[in-house]
Scaffold this motif. Structure first.
Motif, PDB file in Angstrom:
ATOM      1  N   ALA A 136       0.838  -1.194  -0.138  1.00 58.33           N
ATOM      2  CA  ALA A 136       0.059  -0.068  -0.017  1.00 58.33           C
ATOM      3  C   ALA A 136       0.705   1.395  -0.027  1.00 58.33           C
ATOM      4  CB  ALA A 136      -0.920  -0.237   1.272  1.00 58.33           C
ATOM      5  N   ASP A 140       0.612   4.252  -2.743  1.00 58.98           N
ATOM      6  CA  ASP A 140       0.589   5.625  -2.478  1.00 58.98           C
ATOM      7  C   ASP A 140       1.669   6.486  -2.695  1.00 58.98           C
ATOM      8  OD1 ASP A 140      -1.718   5.883  -0.970  1.00 58.98           O
ATOM      9  OD2 ASP A 140      -1.013   5.163   0.909  1.00 58.98           O
ATOM     10  N   GLU A 179      -8.333   2.364   1.592  1.00 59.65           N
ATOM     11  CA  GLU A 179      -7.599   1.487   1.326  1.00 59.65           C
ATOM     12  C   GLU A 179      -7.023   1.456   0.034  1.00 59.65           C
ATOM     13  OE1 GLU A 179     -10.093   0.559   3.162  1.00 59.65           O
ATOM     14  OE2 GLU A 179      -9.589  -0.199   4.885  1.00 59.65           O
ATOM     15  N   ARG A 180      -5.908   1.413  -0.506  1.00 60.21           N
ATOM     16  CA  ARG A 180      -5.502   1.413  -1.622  1.00 60.21           C
ATOM     17  C   ARG A 180      -5.656  -0.152  -2.244  1.00 60.21           C
ATOM     18  NH1 ARG A 180      -5.719   6.275  -4.175  1.00 60.21           N
ATOM     19  NH2 ARG A 180      -4.144   7.907  -3.134  1.00 60.21           N
ATOM     20  N   VAL A 181      -5.177  -0.927  -1.507  1.00 68.36           N
ATOM     21  CA  VAL A 181      -5.141  -2.535  -1.830  1.00 68.36           C
ATOM     22  C   VAL A 181      -5.785  -3.274  -0.749  1.00 68.36           C
ATOM     23  CG1 VAL A 181      -3.221  -2.224  -3.608  1.00 68.36           C
ATOM     24  CG2 VAL A 181      -2.632  -2.736  -0.886  1.00 68.36           C
ATOM     25  N   THR A 200      -9.520   3.157  -5.771  1.00 70.55           N
ATOM     26  CA  THR A 200      -7.947   3.290  -6.584  1.00 70.55           C
ATOM     27  C   THR A 200      -8.344   2.943  -8.003  1.00 70.55           C
ATOM     28  OG1 THR A 200      -7.122   2.211  -4.401  1.00 70.55           O
ATOM     29  CG2 THR A 200      -5.572   2.341  -6.173  1.00 70.55           C
TER      30      THR A 200
END
Length: 252
Positions: A136, A140, A179-181, A200
């Motif tokens: 993550a 980012d 959360e990105r992932v 995302t």
């Protein structure tokens, strides 16, 4: 402004025709499609390099995008200014036959695109959950938003690794999620996965869906049906929440 979706309650979906958020580009065969899609994505990257000095691309794995990735890898642009990552990854070693990173090495990065920087989603760890924070942080650090995201779709309506029945699917489909992932396991996925989340994936200037064959077309039709829920066919959440119409590239 992006449409909002609650992956648990979807009354708004039933009041909207999702076909309006889908632009279809149909081609006679996979070769013509691959060349057209590669040209479109290369144009997105060139524009990004001209306007902000860098380009950022996320692509899918699997068998369908092989020809597209080879075509894109042959197109001349300043690949040294481009970063490429994946929308998802299977938790297997990078030299495993099922690794999406290996797919890129064998297709996209065999041409002039080998000059691009690659940001993998896999790390040498026992499972994706134990490496998720580090992954993550690397996502980012990318020059987000993406300039292009190219998605595929499975026969069950999954996209990226957003699988029906996934243990973290609701979290991954949360349009308000930070959360990105996420790490995800699902009955239909032979191994654990790490996948970019819905917010995302939608953080992009251009969003593509690459599908081939009549069966995939029928799957998409079911996903667009007002009675279908996003947890049943996650591609629906992508179409519903996309700020701009999803550009579908399809051939029989």
């Amino acid at each position: 402004m992006k449409m909002q979706l609650d992956p648990v309650r979807e009354p708004a979906i039933r009041r909207r025709d999702l076909h309006a958020n889908l632009i279809e580009h149909a081609y006679a065969d996979s070769t013509t499609l691959a060349r057209a899609l590669a040209s479109a994505v290369a144009c997105d990257l060139r524009d990004a390099i001209l306007t902000r000095g860098v380009g950022l691309l996320a692509v899918s794995g699997g068998s369908t995008p092989r020809q597209f990735l080879r075509e894109l890898g042959r197109i001349r642009l300043d690949w040294s200014r481009v970063t490429v990552t994946l929308v998802d990854e299977r938790w297997v070693a990078p030299d495993d036959a099922r690794s999406n990173a290996r797919l890129l090495r064998e297709t996209l990065f065999t041409g002039v695109a080998a000059a691009a920087r690659f940001e993998p989603l896999f790390e040498p760890a026992r499972d994706p959950a134990s490496a998720l924070l580090r992954i993550a942080r690397r996502i980012d650090a990318l020059p987000l938003p993406f300039d292009a995201v190219v998605l595929g779709m499975g026969n069950d309506g999954h996209t990226a690794s957003l699988f029906p029945g996934g243990d973290t699917l609701v979290q991954a489909l949360d349009p308000h999620g930070r959360e990105r992932v996420v790490a995800l396991s699902a009955p239909a996925a032979p191994e654990p996965r790490v996948t970019l989340t819905l917010p995302t994936l939608l953080a992009t200037a251009a969003l593509y869906l690459h599908i081939e064959g009549q069966e995939k077309r029928q799957v998409l039709a079911r996903a667009l049906d007002p009675q279908t829920r996003s947890e049943q066919m996650p591609i629906r959440a992508v179409i519903k929440c996309a700020g701009e119409p999803l550009r579908m590239y399809w051939c029989p």
